[in-house]
Design a protein around this motif. Sequence first.
Motif, PDB file in Angstrom:
ATOM      1  N   GLY A   1      31.305   7.259  -5.519  1.00 34.36           N
ATOM      2  CA  GLY A   1      32.740   6.993  -5.600  1.00 34.36           C
ATOM      3  C   GLY A   1      33.420   7.486  -4.343  1.00 34.36           C
ATOM      4  N   GLY A   2      34.740   7.491  -4.381  1.00 29.61           N
ATOM      5  CA  GLY A   2      35.500   7.922  -3.219  1.00 29.61           C
ATOM      6  C   GLY A   2      35.755   6.784  -2.254  1.00 29.61           C
ATOM      7  N   LEU A   3      35.964   7.148  -0.975  1.00 28.76           N
ATOM      8  CA  LEU A   3      36.373   6.161   0.014  1.00 28.76           C
ATOM      9  C   LEU A   3      35.544   6.182   1.285  1.00 28.76           C
ATOM     10  CD1 LEU A   3      40.266   6.629  -0.230  1.00 28.76           C
ATOM     11  CD2 LEU A   3      38.945   4.685  -1.088  1.00 28.76           C
ATOM     12  N   SER A   4      34.505   7.017   1.361  1.00 34.13           N
ATOM     13  CA  SER A   4      33.799   7.139   2.627  1.00 34.13           C
ATOM     14  C   SER A   4      32.359   7.572   2.421  1.00 34.13           C
ATOM     15  CB  SER A   4      34.519   8.155   3.540  1.00 34.13           C
ATOM     16  OG  SER A   4      34.566   9.427   2.923  1.00 34.13           O
TER      17      SER A   4
ATOM     18  N   THR B   1      36.795  -4.151  -5.187  1.00 38.32           N
ATOM     19  CA  THR B   1      36.901  -4.339  -3.739  1.00 38.32           C
ATOM     20  C   THR B   1      36.164  -3.240  -2.986  1.00 38.32           C
ATOM     21  OG1 THR B   1      39.031  -5.475  -3.937  1.00 38.32           O
ATOM     22  CG2 THR B   1      38.514  -4.482  -1.805  1.00 38.32           C
ATOM     23  N   LEU B   2      36.340  -2.000  -3.431  1.00 39.80           N
ATOM     24  CA  LEU B   2      35.688  -0.879  -2.760  1.00 39.80           C
ATOM     25  C   LEU B   2      34.172  -0.948  -2.894  1.00 39.80           C
ATOM     26  CD1 LEU B   2      38.098   2.071  -3.656  1.00 39.80           C
ATOM     27  CD2 LEU B   2      37.745   1.031  -1.413  1.00 39.80           C
ATOM     28  N   ARG B   3      33.670  -1.426  -4.037  1.00 45.83           N
ATOM     29  CA  ARG B   3      32.220  -1.586  -4.189  1.00 45.83           C
ATOM     30  C   ARG B   3      31.681  -2.578  -3.167  1.00 45.83           C
ATOM     31  NH1 ARG B   3      33.687  -2.227  -9.805  1.00 45.83           N
ATOM     32  NH2 ARG B   3      33.552  -0.206 -10.872  1.00 45.83           N
ATOM     33  N   GLY B   4      32.405  -3.684  -2.973  1.00 46.88           N
ATOM     34  CA  GLY B   4      31.978  -4.656  -1.974  1.00 46.88           C
ATOM     35  C   GLY B   4      32.023  -4.096  -0.566  1.00 46.88           C
ATOM     36  N   ASN B   5      33.082  -3.340  -0.255  1.00 46.47           N
ATOM     37  CA  ASN B   5      33.189  -2.723   1.072  1.00 46.47           C
ATOM     38  C   ASN B   5      32.079  -1.703   1.300  1.00 46.47           C
ATOM     39  OD1 ASN B   5      35.511  -4.231   1.291  1.00 46.47           O
ATOM     40  ND2 ASN B   5      36.913  -2.480   1.213  1.00 46.47           N
TER      41      ASN B   5
ATOM     42  N   LEU C   1      38.614   7.069  -8.306  1.00 40.08           N
ATOM     43  CA  LEU C   1      37.827   6.099  -7.540  1.00 40.08           C
ATOM     44  C   LEU C   1      36.343   6.253  -7.865  1.00 40.08           C
ATOM     45  CD1 LEU C   1      39.726   6.294  -4.147  1.00 40.08           C
ATOM     46  CD2 LEU C   1      40.128   4.797  -6.118  1.00 40.08           C
ATOM     47  N   ASN C   2      36.035   6.100  -9.146  1.00 41.75           N
ATOM     48  CA  ASN C   2      34.688   6.271  -9.681  1.00 41.75           C
ATOM     49  C   ASN C   2      33.986   4.913  -9.658  1.00 41.75           C
ATOM     50  OD1 ASN C   2      32.386   6.943 -11.095  1.00 41.75           O
ATOM     51  ND2 ASN C   2      33.463   8.066 -12.703  1.00 41.75           N
ATOM     52  N   LEU C   3      33.351   4.596  -8.541  1.00 45.84           N
ATOM     53  CA  LEU C   3      32.802   3.256  -8.346  1.00 45.84           C
ATOM     54  C   LEU C   3      31.621   2.962  -9.251  1.00 45.84           C
ATOM     55  CD1 LEU C   3      32.937   2.998  -4.432  1.00 45.84           C
ATOM     56  CD2 LEU C   3      34.706   2.501  -6.122  1.00 45.84           C
ATOM     57  N   ASP C   4      30.823   3.969  -9.571  1.00 45.68           N
ATOM     58  CA  ASP C   4      29.616   3.750 -10.377  1.00 45.68           C
ATOM     59  C   ASP C   4      29.765   4.207 -11.817  1.00 45.68           C
ATOM     60  OD1 ASP C   4      28.489   2.711  -8.114  1.00 45.68           O
ATOM     61  OD2 ASP C   4      27.353   4.512  -7.594  1.00 45.68           O
ATOM     62  N   GLY C   5      30.972   4.576 -12.216  1.00 40.55           N
ATOM     63  CA  GLY C   5      31.212   4.971 -13.604  1.00 40.55           C
ATOM     64  C   GLY C   5      30.491   6.230 -14.029  1.00 40.55           C
ATOM     65  N   VAL C   6      30.343   7.198 -13.143  1.00 42.79           N
ATOM     66  CA  VAL C   6      29.674   8.459 -13.478  1.00 42.79           C
ATOM     67  C   VAL C   6      30.572   9.263 -14.415  1.00 42.79           C
ATOM     68  CG1 VAL C   6      28.668  10.573 -12.561  1.00 42.79           C
ATOM     69  CG2 VAL C   6      28.538   8.456 -11.236  1.00 42.79           C
ATOM     70  N   PRO C   7      30.088   9.627 -15.611  1.00 43.96           N
ATOM     71  CA  PRO C   7      30.939  10.368 -16.552  1.00 43.96           C
ATOM     72  C   PRO C   7      31.042  11.848 -16.176  1.00 43.96           C
ATOM     73  CG  PRO C   7      28.768  10.013 -17.516  1.00 43.96           C
ATOM     74  CD  PRO C   7      28.766   9.315 -16.180  1.00 43.96           C
ATOM     75  N   THR C   8      32.265  12.331 -16.012  1.00 43.36           N
ATOM     76  CA  THR C   8      32.515  13.750 -15.760  1.00 43.36           C
ATOM     77  C   THR C   8      33.789  14.162 -16.480  1.00 43.36           C
ATOM     78  OG1 THR C   8      33.804  13.354 -13.758  1.00 43.36           O
ATOM     79  CG2 THR C   8      31.432  13.702 -13.469  1.00 43.36           C
ATOM     80  N   THR C   9      33.956  15.450 -16.629  1.00 45.91           N
ATOM     81  CA  THR C   9      35.124  16.035 -17.271  1.00 45.91           C
ATOM     82  C   THR C   9      35.909  16.822 -16.233  1.00 45.91           C
ATOM     83  OG1 THR C   9      33.813  16.269 -19.285  1.00 45.91           O
ATOM     84  CG2 THR C   9      35.895  17.470 -19.197  1.00 45.91           C
TER      85      THR C   9
ATOM     86  N   LEU D   1      48.011   2.889 -14.771  1.00 42.48           N
ATOM     87  CA  LEU D   1      46.980   3.010 -13.740  1.00 42.48           C
ATOM     88  C   LEU D   1      45.849   2.010 -13.942  1.00 42.48           C
ATOM     89  CD1 LEU D   1      45.972   4.537 -11.267  1.00 42.48           C
ATOM     90  CD2 LEU D   1      44.900   6.195 -12.790  1.00 42.48           C
ATOM     91  N   GLU D   2      45.579   1.629 -15.192  1.00 44.45           N
ATOM     92  CA  GLU D   2      44.468   0.718 -15.462  1.00 44.45           C
ATOM     93  C   GLU D   2      44.739  -0.689 -14.926  1.00 44.45           C
ATOM     94  OE1 GLU D   2      45.712   2.840 -17.574  1.00 44.45           O
ATOM     95  OE2 GLU D   2      44.001   4.182 -17.832  1.00 44.45           O
ATOM     96  N   GLU D   3      45.991  -0.974 -14.578  1.00 38.76           N
ATOM     97  CA  GLU D   3      46.290  -2.332 -14.119  1.00 38.76           C
ATOM     98  C   GLU D   3      45.694  -2.621 -12.743  1.00 38.76           C
ATOM     99  OE1 GLU D   3      50.115  -5.252 -13.178  1.00 38.76           O
ATOM    100  OE2 GLU D   3      50.421  -3.241 -13.993  1.00 38.76           O
ATOM    101  N   PRO D   4      45.950  -1.796 -11.701  1.00 36.69           N
ATOM    102  CA  PRO D   4      45.381  -2.133 -10.396  1.00 36.69           C
ATOM    103  C   PRO D   4      43.977  -1.600 -10.175  1.00 36.69           C
ATOM    104  CG  PRO D   4      46.811  -0.245 -10.157  1.00 36.69           C
ATOM    105  CD  PRO D   4      46.870  -0.651 -11.620  1.00 36.69           C
ATOM    106  N   LEU D   5      43.548  -0.643 -11.003  1.00 37.44           N
ATOM    107  CA  LEU D   5      42.314   0.074 -10.698  1.00 37.44           C
ATOM    108  C   LEU D   5      41.061  -0.795 -10.740  1.00 37.44           C
ATOM    109  CD1 LEU D   5      41.706   2.902  -9.783  1.00 37.44           C
ATOM    110  CD2 LEU D   5      41.232   3.547 -12.144  1.00 37.44           C
ATOM    111  N   PRO D   6      40.834  -1.625 -11.763  1.00 40.75           N
ATOM    112  CA  PRO D   6      39.591  -2.423 -11.778  1.00 40.75           C
ATOM    113  C   PRO D   6      39.407  -3.280 -10.539  1.00 40.75           C
ATOM    114  CG  PRO D   6      40.639  -2.480 -13.934  1.00 40.75           C
ATOM    115  CD  PRO D   6      41.618  -1.827 -13.007  1.00 40.75           C
ATOM    116  N   ALA D   7      40.466  -3.977 -10.113  1.00 43.37           N
ATOM    117  CA  ALA D   7      40.353  -4.822  -8.925  1.00 43.37           C
ATOM    118  C   ALA D   7      40.109  -3.970  -7.679  1.00 43.37           C
ATOM    119  CB  ALA D   7      41.616  -5.658  -8.757  1.00 43.37           C
ATOM    120  N   LEU D   8      40.769  -2.809  -7.609  1.00 41.50           N
ATOM    121  CA  LEU D   8      40.579  -1.926  -6.460  1.00 41.50           C
ATOM    122  C   LEU D   8      39.141  -1.432  -6.393  1.00 41.50           C
ATOM    123  CD1 LEU D   8      41.643  -0.173  -4.126  1.00 41.50           C
ATOM    124  CD2 LEU D   8      42.296   1.544  -5.836  1.00 41.50           C
TER     125      LEU D   8
END
Length: 497
Positions: free
Chosen positions: A410-413, A384-388, A302-310, A374-381
């Motif tokens: 990222g995350g949910l809260s 949505t989370l960015r808007g929320n 759930l990486n909303l801002d695309g922060v690169p990490t390993t 996993l790439e199928e539902p993730l972009p839309a999810l």
Amino acid sequence: MATALPAPALARLLGPWNTGTGAAYRELADVIRLLILDGRIPLDTALPSERSLCSTLAVSRTTVTAAYSSLREQGFLSSGQGSRGKTRIPELTPFGPALFGPHPPSTPPASPGLVAPGLATPGGLIDLAYSALPASGEVVHRAFAAALTELPALLPGFGYDALGLLPLRQAVADRYSAAGVPTQPGQIMVTSGAQHALTIIIRTLTDRQDRVLVEHPSYPHALDAIRSARCRPVPVAFGSAGWDLPAMEAAMVQQQPKIAYLVPDFHNPTGLIMPDNQRRRLARAAAAAGTVLVADETLRDLNLDGVPTTPLAAFGSTVVSIGSLSKSHWGGLRTGWIRASEAMIQRFAAARTTLDLGGPVMEQLAAAHLVRALEEPLPALLQTLRGNRAALLGLLAEHLPTWQVRPPAGGLSVWCRLPAATSTALTVLAPEYGIRLAAGPRFGIGGAFERNLRLPFTLPPDKLETAVLALRAAQDRLDAAPQLRRSLTQAPAVAIA
């Protein structure tokens, strides 16, 4: 048979409950009610006798009797002739718009029930206690439909596999390899969710009274798992910019914890993310101290801002990783995994037999499809989370401007800093305003984080607006009547030496 809670144990949970600003029996009843709602006193638990509790708390028998009577009237305590009252949850509670003061929610619910964390939430009550999403319905349905066609080929077998089905372990291993951590299926064990995975790890790597390093605050159920194993959590607080690496290194050297439980990706509850240079430094320090790092990666996707990490496992061969489909797809799938060395996985498999003999086959077949796609539902999810997230941050800035919030990447809260130590008080009042909260101390040890509150942005903007307006109404009520404030305990100083 109900569990009995001794008076000394209840006294420790209560902390300094008597503020002296109201009737003592009412304050005592309010704090016990919070403990029940917050899950710290389980349902069907027999409370101490009136005689033993008044002796332990050094209060009059009348105070305890009146507090218990109040809890019975509210439906939080059963009544029975000659028996101690047992904790319960009332089915319904009166609700009226007059409770909202000058800032009522747009659509207050009608007679919502009060429920304990983890139970089904009645219609109309907005649940802010848990960060969880509804299922990606169509995607999950297709995965199970495909799994159903594959199931007949496995029916001749016994159906028990402590490691998990090979197609799912291969799919998970491939995802780690693609993220920069070469992994073979033999390094994966499938579990019934992330909590199950953590329980197996703790049972395998620790004994009673062993120390377990944790971030402070931390995920409540992880703290529960550590305590239930009779281990001793060693909390290390965050610094102003994130993880306090010198403090963690000192704790590993001086306290010698067997394991360190971390959430490096969109930490729950703070939303922080650990940079790669800190991951590398922490892995080296843990290896030198003989501490096994356990990285909970359930929020990593759930990486909303695309922060690169390993993944943390890339920096140390002894790192143990936990993953799950609960946040990316649906908590009802109850599918998770452990990634570790093959030798460590074999140890986990041996320890698992005391808990279960393997996961359900059908769910694992479906999970294999979900992991590979996993790439199928993730972009839309994520969109949505960015808007929320934007909606929640905007609502907090407009209606609760004195609350301090650091936008998570990222995350949910979000993890809110309140202007006063009112987290417990807000949680006590919340059901009257149509919402349910998890108090800040639920994420800490010893009653810490009374000035914090975790708010998920998993709900759509219209419900978030209703929830924030309800929070504003509860906050206004506290501001107008400071005597309503309740603080379970004061946050203790954490000794590392």
